[in-house]
Design a protein around this motif. Structure first.
Motif, PDB file in Angstrom:
ATOM      1  N   GLU A 163       0.832  -1.202   0.000  1.00 32.54           N
ATOM      2  CA  GLU A 163       0.000   0.000   0.000  1.00 32.54           C
ATOM      3  C   GLU A 163       0.869   1.256   0.000  1.00 32.54           C
ATOM      4  O   GLU A 163       0.560   2.231  -0.685  1.00 32.54           O
ATOM      5  N   ARG A 164       1.967   1.237   0.734  1.00 30.84           N
ATOM      6  CA  ARG A 164       2.876   2.386   0.751  1.00 30.84           C
ATOM      7  C   ARG A 164       3.551   2.552  -0.611  1.00 30.84           C
ATOM      8  O   ARG A 164       3.792   3.669  -1.058  1.00 30.84           O
ATOM      9  N   CYS A 165       3.840   1.447  -1.290  1.00 31.14           N
ATOM     10  CA  CYS A 165       4.441   1.522  -2.621  1.00 31.14           C
ATOM     11  C   CYS A 165       3.486   2.202  -3.603  1.00 31.14           C
ATOM     12  O   CYS A 165       3.904   3.053  -4.384  1.00 31.14           O
TER      13      CYS A 165
ATOM     14  N   VAL B  76       6.883   1.250 -14.909  1.00 38.04           N
ATOM     15  CA  VAL B  76       8.128   0.512 -14.651  1.00 38.04           C
ATOM     16  C   VAL B  76       9.267   1.483 -14.356  1.00 38.04           C
ATOM     17  O   VAL B  76      10.060   1.258 -13.432  1.00 38.04           O
ATOM     18  N   LEU B  77       9.360   2.585 -15.105  1.00 36.12           N
ATOM     19  CA  LEU B  77      10.399   3.579 -14.841  1.00 36.12           C
ATOM     20  C   LEU B  77      10.250   4.190 -13.450  1.00 36.12           C
ATOM     21  O   LEU B  77      11.231   4.374 -12.731  1.00 36.12           O
ATOM     22  N   ALA B  78       9.027   4.491 -13.054  1.00 36.10           N
ATOM     23  CA  ALA B  78       8.794   5.047 -11.716  1.00 36.10           C
ATOM     24  C   ALA B  78       9.189   4.042 -10.637  1.00 36.10           C
ATOM     25  O   ALA B  78       9.792   4.409  -9.625  1.00 36.10           O
TER      26      ALA B  78
ATOM     27  N   LEU C  39      12.068   4.651  -7.798  1.00 36.33           N
ATOM     28  CA  LEU C  39      11.830   4.453  -6.359  1.00 36.33           C
ATOM     29  C   LEU C  39      12.802   3.441  -5.777  1.00 36.33           C
ATOM     30  O   LEU C  39      13.293   3.609  -4.661  1.00 36.33           O
ATOM     31  N   TRP C  40      13.080   2.394  -6.527  1.00 40.43           N
ATOM     32  CA  TRP C  40      14.009   1.375  -6.048  1.00 40.43           C
ATOM     33  C   TRP C  40      15.420   1.956  -5.910  1.00 40.43           C
ATOM     34  O   TRP C  40      16.126   1.673  -4.947  1.00 40.43           O
TER      35      TRP C  40
ATOM     36  N   ARG D 292      16.177   5.059  -5.328  1.00 41.99           N
ATOM     37  CA  ARG D 292      16.186   6.061  -4.258  1.00 41.99           C
ATOM     38  C   ARG D 292      16.308   5.450  -2.869  1.00 41.99           C
ATOM     39  O   ARG D 292      16.771   6.100  -1.956  1.00 41.99           O
ATOM     40  N   GLU D 293      15.872   4.220  -2.720  1.00 41.09           N
ATOM     41  CA  GLU D 293      15.879   3.623  -1.380  1.00 41.09           C
ATOM     42  C   GLU D 293      17.287   3.275  -0.935  1.00 41.09           C
ATOM     43  O   GLU D 293      18.222   3.227  -1.737  1.00 41.09           O
ATOM     44  N   ASP D 294      17.444   3.022   0.323  1.00 38.51           N
ATOM     45  CA  ASP D 294      18.736   2.714   0.920  1.00 38.51           C
ATOM     46  C   ASP D 294      19.256   1.387   0.371  1.00 38.51           C
ATOM     47  O   ASP D 294      18.540   0.388   0.397  1.00 38.51           O
ATOM     48  N   PRO D 295      20.498   1.328  -0.115  1.00 42.75           N
ATOM     49  CA  PRO D 295      21.033   0.075  -0.683  1.00 42.75           C
ATOM     50  C   PRO D 295      21.054  -1.073   0.327  1.00 42.75           C
ATOM     51  O   PRO D 295      21.019  -2.237  -0.074  1.00 42.75           O
TER      52      PRO D 295
END
Length: 147
Positions: free
Chosen positions: A103-105, A131-133, A137-138, A140-143
């Motif tokens: 839901e947050r995604c 898919v690009l978005a 988002l992926w 941007r997240e912490d590795p």
């Protein structure tokens, strides 16, 4: 597709199309990441829209655990049958609580204006934007949080 599947799957349908009939075709597109990709996730966590006996049977046949609350009409129908109605399906509240990640995604994807307003008229363009978005988002997240 090369038979290996994808780590992310997107399936676009008409706005009035139901969610439940699209679950199995969507699962056919997914490959779980590991040294040798497999086609079967360990568990599917879904909301009440997917709570249908045929869905439960299909996932059980694929040996996929399914966490989904029963709809009220299904509970009433099972209880009306008495002991012939069978046991209620297993439901784990703690596992179901993890559904909020999805839901947050969706909420984060709505930050992209072109997705939220559907500027792209063609389905292929809209799917590409989606898919690009998701990739943005992926990235941007912490590795350390990535699998």
């Amino acid at each position: 597709m090369d038979g290996r599947g994808l780590p992310i799957a997107v399936l676009l349908t008409a706005g009035q199309a139901g969610d439940n009939p699209q679950l199995l075709p969507l699962l056919d597109q997914v490959a779980v990441a590991r040294s040798r990709p497999r086609r079967r996730p360990q568990r599917v966590i879904a909301d009440r829209a997917y709570s249908h006996p045929c869905t439960r049977v299909a996932l059980r046949a694929r040996h996929i655990r399914f966490t989904c609350p029963e709809r009220i009409d299904q509970v009433a129908r099972r209880r009306a049958k008495g002991s012939a109605g069978g046991r209620p399906p297993a439901f784990d509240h703690e596992v179901y609580a993890r559904r909020n990640v999805i839901e947050r995604c969706f909420a984060r994807l709505k930050q992209f204006r072109a997705l939220a307003t559907r500027y792209a008229k063609r389905a292929a363009y809209y799917r590409s934007l989606l898919v690009l978005a998701a990739v943005v988002l992926w990235l941007r997240e912490d590795p350390q949080d990535r699998p």
